[in-house]
Scaffold this active site. Structure first.
Site, mmCIF file in Angstrom:
data_model
loop_
_atom_site.group_PDB
_atom_site.id
_atom_site.type_symbol
_atom_site.label_atom_id
_atom_site.label_comp_id
_atom_site.label_asym_id
_atom_site.label_seq_id
_atom_site.Cartn_x
_atom_site.Cartn_y
_atom_site.Cartn_z
ATOM 1 N N GLY A 41 -8.174 10.838 -21.790
ATOM 2 C CA GLY A 41 -7.098 11.808 -21.977
ATOM 3 C C GLY A 41 -7.677 13.118 -22.448
ATOM 4 O O GLY A 41 -8.789 13.485 -22.102
ATOM 5 N N CYS A 42 -6.931 13.797 -23.273
ATOM 6 C CA CYS A 42 -7.341 15.102 -23.798
ATOM 7 C C CYS A 42 -8.691 14.992 -24.504
ATOM 8 O O CYS A 42 -8.860 14.174 -25.405
ATOM 9 C CB CYS A 42 -6.285 15.601 -24.772
ATOM 10 S SG CYS A 42 -6.787 17.033 -25.714
ATOM 11 N N PHE A 43 -9.653 15.829 -24.098
ATOM 12 C CA PHE A 43 -10.964 15.722 -24.721
ATOM 13 C C PHE A 43 -10.975 16.180 -26.168
ATOM 14 O O PHE A 43 -11.851 15.822 -26.929
ATOM 15 C CB PHE A 43 -12.068 16.372 -23.903
ATOM 16 C CG PHE A 43 -11.900 17.807 -23.471
ATOM 17 C CD1 PHE A 43 -11.160 18.745 -24.169
ATOM 18 C CD2 PHE A 43 -12.530 18.225 -22.313
ATOM 19 C CE1 PHE A 43 -11.044 20.052 -23.748
ATOM 20 C CE2 PHE A 43 -12.419 19.534 -21.872
ATOM 21 C CZ PHE A 43 -11.677 20.457 -22.597
#
Length: 177
Positions: free
Chosen positions: A12-14
Site C-alpha cells: 500500500g502507501c509507502f
C-alpha cells in the site's frame, strides 16, 4: 550491501510501510520508491495515476544477524491487508497492490513458507492475494517522501492512518521494535 540484506515490499502507501519498518530493530535503512512497472524513472504523480504500472514499495536494508528475512515478512503481512486486491484502506489502484519482490531463491522460498504458515494458521478469512515476483529495478521516490511520517506528524493522513499502524506494530511486535 549484498542481496541477502535487502528486502523489497509493496504494502500500500509507502509512507505507512516505511514508518513501520524504520522501527524494526536490525533494519538499517528504508527507502520509499517504485518498482514493477514498465517505465523508467517514474514520478509520484505518474504512479498515483497508475501510469506505467509501478507499485509504491520500500527497499529495506537490514542486518540479518539482528533480524531475519522471515521476521521482516511476518511484520509485512501483519501490517497491511494481504487479502485486498489493488487496495489498502482508502488507497485504491494497482500502485497499492500487495507484493513481495524476492532477491534470490532463498527469499523466494521463505516468502512461500511464511505464506503457507499464514494459510495453515488461518490468519486471514480471505485468500492472500500478495504477488510474489522476482525483484525488478527499484526507483527511489522523490526526496520529500523519505521519512514522511516523522516529517509530517501533524498531517491528517499521518495521524489517522500511519500512527495507528505504527502503534499496532509496536504492540504486536514489541520484541522487534
Amino acid at each position: 550491501m549484498s542481496q541477502h540484506d535487502k528486502a523489497l515490499f509493496g504494502g500500500g502507501c509507502f509512507w505507512c510501510t516505511e514508518a513501520v519498518f524504520l522501527r524494526v530493530r536490525g533494519v538499517t535503512a528504508v527507502v520509499p520508491g517504485y518498482a514493477g512497472g514498465s517505465t523508467s524513472s517514474p514520478s509520484y504523480q505518474a504512479v498515483c495515476r497508475g501510469d506505467g504500472g509501478h507499485i509504491e514499495v520500500v527497499e529495506i536494508a537490514y542486518d540479518p544477524a539482528r533480524v531475519s528475512y522471515a521476521d521482516l515478512l511476518r511484520v509485512f503481512f501483519a501490517t497491511h491487508d494481504p487479502t485486498s486486491q489493488d487496495r489498502q484502506g482508502a488507497d485504491a489502484g494497482i500502485q497499492y497492490r500487495s507484493v513481495v519482490f524476492y532477491q534470490d531463491e532463498m527469499q523466494h522460498r521463505q516468502v512461500q513458507e511464511v505464506i503457507a504458515e499464514l494459510v495453515n494458521e488461518r490468519v486471514y478469512a480471505k485468500p492472500i492475494v500478495t504477488q510474489v515476483l522476482p525483484a525488478p529495478i527499484f526507483w527511489p521516490a522523490e526526496d520529500y517522501h523519505h521519512n514522511y511520517f516523522a516529517q509530517h506528524p501533524e498531517q491528517g493522513y499521518c495521524n489517522m492512518v500511519i500512527a495507528p499502524k505504527v502503534a499496532a506494530f509496536r504492540k504486536r511486535f514489541f520484541c522487534l521494535a
